[in-house]
Design a protein around this motif. Structure first.
Motif, mmCIF file in Angstrom:
data_model
loop_
_atom_site.group_PDB
_atom_site.id
_atom_site.type_symbol
_atom_site.label_atom_id
_atom_site.label_comp_id
_atom_site.label_asym_id
_atom_site.label_seq_id
_atom_site.Cartn_x
_atom_site.Cartn_y
_atom_site.Cartn_z
ATOM 1 N N LYS A 41 1.109 -1.182 -0.210
ATOM 2 C CA LYS A 41 0.072 -0.080 -0.017
ATOM 3 C C LYS A 41 0.757 1.282 0.037
ATOM 4 N N PHE A 42 1.902 1.221 0.682
ATOM 5 C CA PHE A 42 2.684 2.259 0.742
ATOM 6 C C PHE A 42 3.296 2.538 -0.607
ATOM 7 N N LEU A 43 3.907 1.710 -1.407
ATOM 8 C CA LEU A 43 4.435 1.750 -2.861
ATOM 9 C C LEU A 43 3.173 2.279 -3.606
ATOM 10 N N TYR A 44 2.005 1.608 -3.562
ATOM 11 C CA TYR A 44 0.958 2.274 -4.332
ATOM 12 C C TYR A 44 0.713 3.745 -4.152
ATOM 13 N N THR A 98 14.856 1.074 4.771
ATOM 14 C CA THR A 98 15.046 -0.222 5.340
ATOM 15 C C THR A 98 14.108 -1.029 5.786
ATOM 16 N N HIS A 99 12.867 -0.356 5.777
ATOM 17 C CA HIS A 99 11.476 -1.097 6.223
ATOM 18 C C HIS A 99 11.058 -2.000 5.111
ATOM 19 N N LEU A 100 11.461 -1.886 3.841
ATOM 20 C CA LEU A 100 10.766 -2.383 2.760
ATOM 21 C C LEU A 100 11.138 -3.911 2.534
ATOM 22 N N ILE A 101 10.362 -4.589 1.900
ATOM 23 C CA ILE A 101 10.315 -5.979 1.716
ATOM 24 C C ILE A 101 11.758 -6.378 1.108
ATOM 25 N N SER A 102 11.971 -5.756 -0.042
ATOM 26 C CA SER A 102 12.985 -5.797 -0.937
ATOM 27 C C SER A 102 14.407 -5.667 -0.168
ATOM 28 N N LEU A 122 14.798 -6.403 3.133
ATOM 29 C CA LEU A 122 15.014 -7.506 4.036
ATOM 30 C C LEU A 122 15.481 -8.636 3.048
ATOM 31 N N PHE A 123 14.664 -8.756 1.899
ATOM 32 C CA PHE A 123 15.178 -9.993 0.987
ATOM 33 C C PHE A 123 16.672 -10.067 0.440
ATOM 34 N N SER A 124 17.234 -8.632 0.507
ATOM 35 C CA SER A 124 18.580 -8.615 -0.170
ATOM 36 C C SER A 124 19.526 -8.883 1.041
ATOM 37 N N HIS A 125 18.910 -9.085 2.425
ATOM 38 C CA HIS A 125 19.851 -9.297 3.420
ATOM 39 C C HIS A 125 19.605 -10.593 4.187
ATOM 40 N N LYS A 126 18.752 -11.377 3.396
ATOM 41 C CA LYS A 126 18.492 -12.595 4.088
ATOM 42 C C LYS A 126 19.455 -13.660 4.347
ATOM 43 N N ALA A 127 20.534 -13.458 3.557
ATOM 44 C CA ALA A 127 21.781 -14.424 3.804
ATOM 45 C C ALA A 127 22.585 -13.956 5.174
ATOM 46 N N ASP A 128 22.089 -12.879 5.647
ATOM 47 C CA ASP A 128 22.711 -12.487 6.896
ATOM 48 C C ASP A 128 22.514 -13.598 8.040
ATOM 49 N N GLU A 129 23.698 -13.687 8.698
ATOM 50 C CA GLU A 129 23.983 -15.105 9.730
ATOM 51 C C GLU A 129 22.473 -14.784 10.728
ATOM 52 N N ASP A 138 13.466 -6.426 14.242
ATOM 53 C CA ASP A 138 13.935 -5.218 14.587
ATOM 54 C C ASP A 138 13.118 -4.498 13.631
ATOM 55 N N THR A 139 12.831 -4.897 12.245
ATOM 56 C CA THR A 139 12.281 -4.047 11.099
ATOM 57 C C THR A 139 10.850 -3.872 11.650
ATOM 58 N N LEU A 140 10.050 -5.140 11.946
ATOM 59 C CA LEU A 140 8.738 -5.200 12.170
ATOM 60 C C LEU A 140 8.718 -3.905 13.492
ATOM 61 N N VAL A 141 9.427 -4.111 14.397
ATOM 62 C CA VAL A 141 9.182 -3.296 15.504
ATOM 63 C C VAL A 141 9.531 -1.902 15.191
ATOM 64 N N ASP A 142 10.476 -1.616 14.504
ATOM 65 C CA ASP A 142 10.605 -0.087 14.050
ATOM 66 C C ASP A 142 9.491 0.274 13.259
ATOM 67 N N ILE A 143 8.888 -0.187 12.363
ATOM 68 C CA ILE A 143 7.818 0.125 11.553
ATOM 69 C C ILE A 143 6.506 0.398 12.535
ATOM 70 N N ALA A 144 6.403 -0.523 13.606
ATOM 71 C CA ALA A 144 5.318 -0.163 14.568
ATOM 72 C C ALA A 144 5.681 1.343 15.285
ATOM 73 N N ASN A 145 6.921 1.314 15.726
ATOM 74 C CA ASN A 145 7.246 2.560 16.561
ATOM 75 C C ASN A 145 7.056 3.692 15.748
ATOM 76 N N TYR A 146 7.511 3.600 14.460
ATOM 77 C CA TYR A 146 7.613 5.000 13.490
ATOM 78 C C TYR A 146 6.081 5.347 13.124
ATOM 79 N N ASN A 147 5.258 4.331 13.265
ATOM 80 C CA ASN A 147 3.626 4.693 13.154
ATOM 81 C C ASN A 147 2.838 4.731 14.143
ATOM 82 N N LEU A 148 3.630 4.792 15.447
ATOM 83 C CA LEU A 148 2.868 4.396 16.645
ATOM 84 C C LEU A 148 1.479 5.289 16.663
#
Length: 549
Positions: free
Chosen positions: A50-53, A100-104, A106-113, A121-131
């Protein structure tokens, strides 16, 4: 519903099923946390797309890109100042996301250990950013944020990142964009599919899902299809997933109403928040309260002198539950105005049979404006109970002339309960009008849903109920129009069947035909008497034989 809409709905339902499969593969199928994971993942994907739209509506240059991933790449090429400027142009009901919240991302960093940490952290930051916009509240006014860490539901650390990678792989393959042009009907189908596995009691007294067909009937009776309604308030004191509220809001127009809710269940509040976001009712999120409506009602008038009153109230309250701990508190004289008909006593043996719905009916009447309208789902036995709180409430509705009508539904209209239900329609302006009583108990088709059998109303039957009510029609053995005095004479019964005219069929016979019929009846009676005498003699003979054995 056209083919494009069906295709979008099917793909969305498939995404939900795939997330449920991931939960099952990681041992979370059927777990109490599963519904939380499903709804949060679904919601994260929804607000991302919805954000991208919406960002494409702000910057027309982005409209050349069809795929979400292409839009995200273009956003990542922007300088910070340009990106921040776009955020300021978004509608207030759209969640604002950092790149850094966008799914793309996260997808580009999915190989991170420790990918699971980034995911959480992304989900929590989105929640706090839009609290401020996207949170709901507790009765104590504390904010309940949009997301919580999801990997905490996986007990083994070495599986947490695998779980989050499996989710992000599914999300990156799918796009919600085609859904944003759809209306309530599409979202209602999607939501029903989303919550169908969690349509069970959870917590002290929560019932989560009212079938969409029933919700639409109620909405169309309260607000006629051609009726113009603006700037009104809608309330449900036992909101569940919000299906009744959403149907009514759509009937009125989402921009023409504000929703208020309260429910004791956290699961319920998670569902209703999702439902409001899906249906462009973000402006009502701050009115969603998690708390006990009966003991700690959260909505008050501006001067805080009494509970708030609303233009429309809809509710499918819990019918029976143990509220013995609160019973004496609610029976205090200070609540006499709200609970005018009394508080159910505590049964000695079965406390969970306490009729809590009677408390909600009284609360609703107290919370309805002087010109307000309401619809309440009740057990059909309420319509004819000859004493007690039920009778007192019915007397109040008739003596104060605020009943508009009643629709008795077929059995098993709700898959989760075998209780027969009816819907009370209240209209405080119906002081001089008639009351329409409808018996829909014989309608519908029986279908099997898992272990349960449910009755589903056919489209033409839905129209019959709505049209009959809209036109105050009298239909043989289906509906009857009565006045308040007639209801008093019937001991305040709200059952349509007790008012139907008894039909006696008359057949004209000649004297000869009459005598022939009487002769036939006499011959048959003599035959039956003889057979009865033979049977009686055989029984007596058997008894005599048994006596000497």
């Amino acid at each position: 519903m056209d083919n494009e809409e069906r295709n979008i709905i099917q793909r969305t339902e498939n995404l939900t099923d795939e997330i449920k499969t991931i939960c099952s593969n990681f041992g979370l199928g059927g777990a109490a946390s599963e519904y939380k994971i499903i709804t949060e993942v679904f919601l994260y994907k929804f607000i991302n797309d919805k954000f991208l739209y919406e960002i494409k509506q702000v910057d027309k240059n982005l409209q050349q890109f069809e795929k979400p991933a292409e839009v995200e790449e273009a956003l990542n090429r922007m300088v910070d100042q340009e990106y921040d400027y776009l955020l300021y142009g978004l509608k207030p009901d759209t969640a604002k996301l950092k790149r850094t919240h966008l799914i793309s991302y996260l997808f580009s960093h999915k190989a991170d250990e420790d990918f699971y940490k980034l995911f959480d952290d992304t989900l929590v930051d989105i929640a706090n950013y839009n609290l401020d916009i996207f949170s709901v509240k507790t009765g104590g006014k504390e904010k309940i944020r949009l997301f919580d860490p999801l990997s905490t539901n996986i007990p083994e650390t070495n599986k947490k990142s695998r779980f989050c990678r499996a989710i992000i792989d599914k999300l990156v393959e799918f796009s919600f964009e085609g859904l944003f042009k759809q209306k309530y009907d599409a979202f209602a189908v999607i939501f029903e599919h989303l919550v169908k596995d969690y349509n069970k009691d959870f917590g002290k007294y929560a019932e989560y899902y009212t079938p969409n067909s029933i919700a639409r009937i109620i909405a169309r009776i309260l607000v006629k299809d051609d009726e113009k309604v603006q700037n009104v308030t809608i309330y449900d004191p036992a909101a569940g997933s919000g299906t009744l509220l959403l149907a009514l809001a759509h009937q009125i127009g989402e921009d023409n109403c504000t929703i208020y809710t309260q429910d004791i269940s956290q699961k319920s509040n998670d569902f209703i928040r999702l439902n409001l976001i899906l249906n462009n009712l973000v402006h009502s999120l701050s009115n969603v309260i998690h708390g006990n409506t009966l003991t700690e009602p959260a909505h008050y008038n501006d001067s805080k002198t009494r509970l708030a009153q609303f233009d429309y109230i809809v509710s499918n309250p819990p019918f029976k539950t143990d509220f013995s701990d609160d019973r004496d508190f609610l029976a205090d004289s200070k609540f006499k105005d709200r609970f005018f008909a009394g508080v159910p006593n505590i049964p000695k043996n079965k406390k969970d049979s306490m009729a809590i719905y009677l408390m909600f009916i009284q609360h609703i009447l107290y919370s309805l404006k002087d010109n307000g309208k309401a619809a309440i789902v009740v057990p059909t036995g309420f319509l004819t109970a000859q004493s007690g709180i039920e009778k007192k409430i019915r007397e109040e509705l008739i003596n104060k002339k605020m009943l508009k009508g009643v629709v008795s539904m077929p059995s098993n209209i709700f898959a989760t309960t075998g209780t027969n239900v009816s819907v009370l329609f209240i209209d405080k302006t119906n002081t001089e009008g008639k009351v329409l009583l409808v018996d829909g108990s014989n309608l519908g088709d029986k279908i099997k849903e898992g272990k349960n059998q449910r009755t589903v109303l056919r489209p033409e039957e839905i129209e019959k109920i709505v049209t009959t009510f809209a036109n105050n029609e009298v239909v043989d053995d289906f509906s009857v129009l009565v006045d308040y005095d007639e209801i008093k004479e019937k001991n305040y019964s709200f059952s349509a069947g007790q008012y139907f005219e008894v039909k006696i069929e008359y057949i004209e016979l000649t004297p000869k035909e009459f005598n022939n019929k009487m002769a036939t009846y006499k011959a048959n009676l003599n035959k039956y008497f003889n057979e009865n005498k033979i049977l009686e003699d055989e029984i007596n003979k058997s008894l005599e034989e048994l006596k000497y054995e």
